[in-house]
Design an enzyme around this catalytic site. Structure first.
Site, PDB file in Angstrom:
ATOM      1  N   SER A   1      -8.377  31.077   9.517  1.00  0.00           N
ATOM      2  CA  SER A   1      -8.618  29.756  10.110  1.00  0.00           C
ATOM      3  C   SER A   1      -7.262  29.170  10.497  1.00  0.00           C
ATOM      4  O   SER A   1      -6.235  29.549   9.908  1.00  0.00           O
ATOM      5  CB  SER A   1      -9.285  28.840   9.078  1.00  0.00           C
ATOM      6  OG  SER A   1      -9.194  27.488   9.464  1.00  0.00           O
TER       7      SER A   1
ATOM      8  N   TYR B   1      -9.407  25.092   0.907  1.00  0.00           N
ATOM      9  CA  TYR B   1      -9.768  25.996   2.007  1.00  0.00           C
ATOM     10  C   TYR B   1      -8.510  26.687   2.548  1.00  0.00           C
ATOM     11  O   TYR B   1      -8.485  27.903   2.755  1.00  0.00           O
ATOM     12  CB  TYR B   1     -10.468  25.175   3.090  1.00  0.00           C
ATOM     13  CG  TYR B   1     -11.037  25.960   4.245  1.00  0.00           C
ATOM     14  CD1 TYR B   1     -12.049  26.897   4.051  1.00  0.00           C
ATOM     15  CD2 TYR B   1     -10.586  25.742   5.547  1.00  0.00           C
ATOM     16  CE1 TYR B   1     -12.588  27.601   5.128  1.00  0.00           C
ATOM     17  CE2 TYR B   1     -11.117  26.436   6.622  1.00  0.00           C
ATOM     18  CZ  TYR B   1     -12.114  27.364   6.406  1.00  0.00           C
ATOM     19  OH  TYR B   1     -12.647  28.058   7.476  1.00  0.00           O
TER      20      TYR B   1
ATOM     21  N   LYS C   1      -7.513  30.708   3.118  1.00  0.00           N
ATOM     22  CA  LYS C   1      -7.336  31.249   4.467  1.00  0.00           C
ATOM     23  C   LYS C   1      -5.899  31.727   4.674  1.00  0.00           C
ATOM     24  O   LYS C   1      -5.651  32.693   5.397  1.00  0.00           O
ATOM     25  CB  LYS C   1      -7.742  30.204   5.513  1.00  0.00           C
ATOM     26  CG  LYS C   1      -9.243  29.906   5.489  1.00  0.00           C
ATOM     27  CD  LYS C   1     -10.058  31.160   5.770  1.00  0.00           C
ATOM     28  CE  LYS C   1     -11.543  30.950   5.743  1.00  0.00           C
ATOM     29  NZ  LYS C   1     -12.305  32.179   6.035  1.00  0.00           N
TER      30      LYS C   1
HETATM   31  N1  LIG Z   1     -16.980  27.206  12.077  1.00  0.00           N
HETATM   32  C1  LIG Z   1     -15.698  26.886  12.120  1.00  0.00           C
HETATM   33  O1  LIG Z   1     -15.307  25.834  12.648  1.00  0.00           O
HETATM   34  C2  LIG Z   1     -14.665  27.829  11.524  1.00  0.00           C
HETATM   35  C3  LIG Z   1     -13.307  27.581  11.808  1.00  0.00           C
HETATM   36  C4  LIG Z   1     -12.341  28.435  11.286  1.00  0.00           C
HETATM   37  C5  LIG Z   1     -12.727  29.511  10.508  1.00  0.00           C
HETATM   38  N2  LIG Z   1     -14.039  29.725  10.240  1.00  0.00           N
HETATM   39  C6  LIG Z   1     -14.383  30.868   9.396  1.00  0.00           C
HETATM   40  O2  LIG Z   1     -15.261  31.707  10.097  1.00  0.00           O
HETATM   41  C7  LIG Z   1     -16.091  32.409   9.171  1.00  0.00           C
HETATM   42  C8  LIG Z   1     -17.539  32.254   9.586  1.00  0.00           C
HETATM   43  O3  LIG Z   1     -17.848  30.869   9.509  1.00  0.00           O
HETATM   44  P1  LIG Z   1     -19.127  30.210  10.201  1.00  0.00           P
HETATM   45  O4  LIG Z   1     -18.661  29.014  10.910  1.00  0.00           O
HETATM   46  O5  LIG Z   1     -19.921  31.241  10.930  1.00  0.00           O
HETATM   47  O6  LIG Z   1     -19.851  29.720   8.881  1.00  0.00           O
HETATM   48  P2  LIG Z   1     -21.389  29.737   8.447  1.00  0.00           P
HETATM   49  O7  LIG Z   1     -22.237  29.441   9.623  1.00  0.00           O
HETATM   50  O8  LIG Z   1     -21.480  28.875   7.242  1.00  0.00           O
HETATM   51  O9  LIG Z   1     -21.581  31.242   8.033  1.00  0.00           O
HETATM   52  C9  LIG Z   1     -20.903  31.743   6.917  1.00  0.00           C
HETATM   53  C10 LIG Z   1     -21.389  33.146   6.698  1.00  0.00           C
HETATM   54  O10 LIG Z   1     -20.812  33.664   5.506  1.00  0.00           O
HETATM   55  C11 LIG Z   1     -21.826  34.339   4.774  1.00  0.00           C
HETATM   56  N3  LIG Z   1     -21.481  34.294   3.359  1.00  0.00           N
HETATM   57  C12 LIG Z   1     -20.971  33.240   2.667  1.00  0.00           C
HETATM   58  N4  LIG Z   1     -20.789  33.583   1.385  1.00  0.00           N
HETATM   59  C13 LIG Z   1     -21.178  34.886   1.260  1.00  0.00           C
HETATM   60  C14 LIG Z   1     -21.215  35.805   0.201  1.00  0.00           C
HETATM   61  N5  LIG Z   1     -20.816  35.470  -1.032  1.00  0.00           N
HETATM   62  N6  LIG Z   1     -21.676  37.053   0.431  1.00  0.00           N
HETATM   63  C15 LIG Z   1     -22.083  37.408   1.684  1.00  0.00           C
HETATM   64  N7  LIG Z   1     -22.056  36.591   2.735  1.00  0.00           N
HETATM   65  C16 LIG Z   1     -21.615  35.332   2.529  1.00  0.00           C
HETATM   66  C17 LIG Z   1     -23.102  33.562   5.103  1.00  0.00           C
HETATM   67  O11 LIG Z   1     -24.230  34.373   5.010  1.00  0.00           O
HETATM   68  P3  LIG Z   1     -25.385  34.141   3.889  1.00  0.00           P
HETATM   69  O12 LIG Z   1     -25.493  32.680   3.638  1.00  0.00           O
HETATM   70  O13 LIG Z   1     -26.583  34.790   4.466  1.00  0.00           O
HETATM   71  O14 LIG Z   1     -24.853  34.915   2.729  1.00  0.00           O
HETATM   72  C18 LIG Z   1     -22.887  33.223   6.563  1.00  0.00           C
HETATM   73  O15 LIG Z   1     -23.336  34.265   7.410  1.00  0.00           O
HETATM   74  C19 LIG Z   1     -15.781  31.808   7.783  1.00  0.00           C
HETATM   75  O16 LIG Z   1     -14.888  32.650   7.104  1.00  0.00           O
HETATM   76  C20 LIG Z   1     -15.097  30.490   8.125  1.00  0.00           C
HETATM   77  O17 LIG Z   1     -14.213  30.070   7.104  1.00  0.00           O
HETATM   78  C21 LIG Z   1     -15.024  28.915  10.732  1.00  0.00           C
END
Ligand SMILES: NC(=O)c1ccc[n+]([C@@H]2O[C@H](COP(=O)([O-])OP(=O)(O)OC[C@H]3O[C@@H](n4cnc5c(N)ncnc54)[C@H](OP(=O)(O)O)[C@@H]3O)[C@@H](O)[C@H]2O)c1
Length: 223
Positions: free
Chosen positions: A114, A127, A131
């Site tokens: 991130s 967080y 990251k």
């Molecule tokens: N959205 C943003 O603005 C943003 C910005 C920077 C970085 N990121 C990073 O991008 C990545 C994806 O984020 P997102 O926005 O797509 O978030 P999200 O919609 O909350 O999805 C998070 C994913 O992680 C999976 N997950 C969480 N804990 C888990 C575990 N213990 N075992 C297996 N799967 C797990 C969840 O699947 P289940 O619930 O089905 O397990 C879900 O598919 C994350 O690492 C986040 O920190 C996001």
């Protein structure tokens, strides 16, 4: 892009929805597994290789996020965040880079970090810790795995419109959301923006890129 994909996550229904959205959906495998269940991950990786053959790339995207002032950070919360965002990633990397699992020709591993792994924001200590750890770990892993032509990189997104950002504190308040938007000169990102950067890092076009972090952030860190 024509790859056979193995999807991991805890929620089988969400995985099914993702698989259905993909081309040639019946080609792809899915497993409901918690990435902090290390034995479970070991079993899933072995089964996936038995069914689909050796792997050429792995994206670790699973993560949890929070905005939490320092006074509310507790040892339990630190454990939870490190287990999910960091230890799960390192354990998965350990399992998928075994010689019996990763293709003999090498492979590409991508951690979704991130912008918060590189720059700061109020309430993001917990967080950011996790990251930033992925960015650091990717560098040593890149060196350790280079002799086997396994590249390890991070993608560091700004705010992307997903369920995670929809549930964030700033999305519940119009003023805060406008401030977040104004930090991204190209506007907020889409999941495809992150996915496309992973496709690049998986491809031969990135054959000489390892141990680095690609910021995919609409200009967030350009300021
Ligand atoms: N959205 C943003 O603005 C943003 C910005 C920077 C970085 N990121 C990073 O991008 C990545 C994806 O984020 P997102 O926005 O797509 O978030 P999200 O919609 O909350 O999805 C998070 C994913 O992680 C999976 N997950 C969480 N804990 C888990 C575990 N213990 N075992 C297996 N799967 C797990 C969840 O699947 P289940 O619930 O089905 O397990 C879900 O598919 C994350 O690492 C986040 O920190 C996001």
């Amino acid at each position: 892009m024509g790859a056979k994909v193995v999807l991991l996550g805890r929620d089988r229904e969400r995985l099914e929805v993702t698989r259905e959205a993909m081309l040639d959906s019946s080609d792809h495998l899915l497993y409901a597994v918690d990435l902090t269940d290390y034995d479970g991950v070991d079993a899933v990786v072995k089964d996936a290789v038995a069914k689909a053959g050796k792997l050429h790339g792995v994206i670790h995207s699973a993560g949890i996020s929070t905005t939490l002032p320092l006074k509310l950070v507790t040892p339990d919360k630190m454990d939870l965040f490190f287990r999910t965002n960091v230890y799960g990633a390192i354990n998965l990397t350990k399992q998928v880079t075994r010689k019996a699992v990763m293709a003999d020709s090498g492979g590409s591993i991508v951690f979704i970090s991130s912008v918060m792994g590189a720059v700061g924001e109020t309430g993001k200590t917990l967080y950011s810790l996790t990251k930033g750890a992925l960015i650091s770990a990717s560098k040593s892993l890149a060196i350790e795995l280079a002799p086997r032509c396994i590249r390890v990189n991070c993608v560091a997104p700004g705010v992307v419109e997903t369920p995670m950002s929809a549930n964030a504190v700033y999305s519940q308040d119009e003023q805060l959301l406008n401030r977040i938007k104004s930090c991204h000169p190209l506007g907020l990102g889409r999941a495809e923006d992150v996915a496309n950067s992973c496709v690049f890092l998986f491809s031969d076009a990135a054959r000489w890129i390892t141990g680095t972090t690609l910021f995919v952030d609409g200009g967030y860190t350009a300021r």
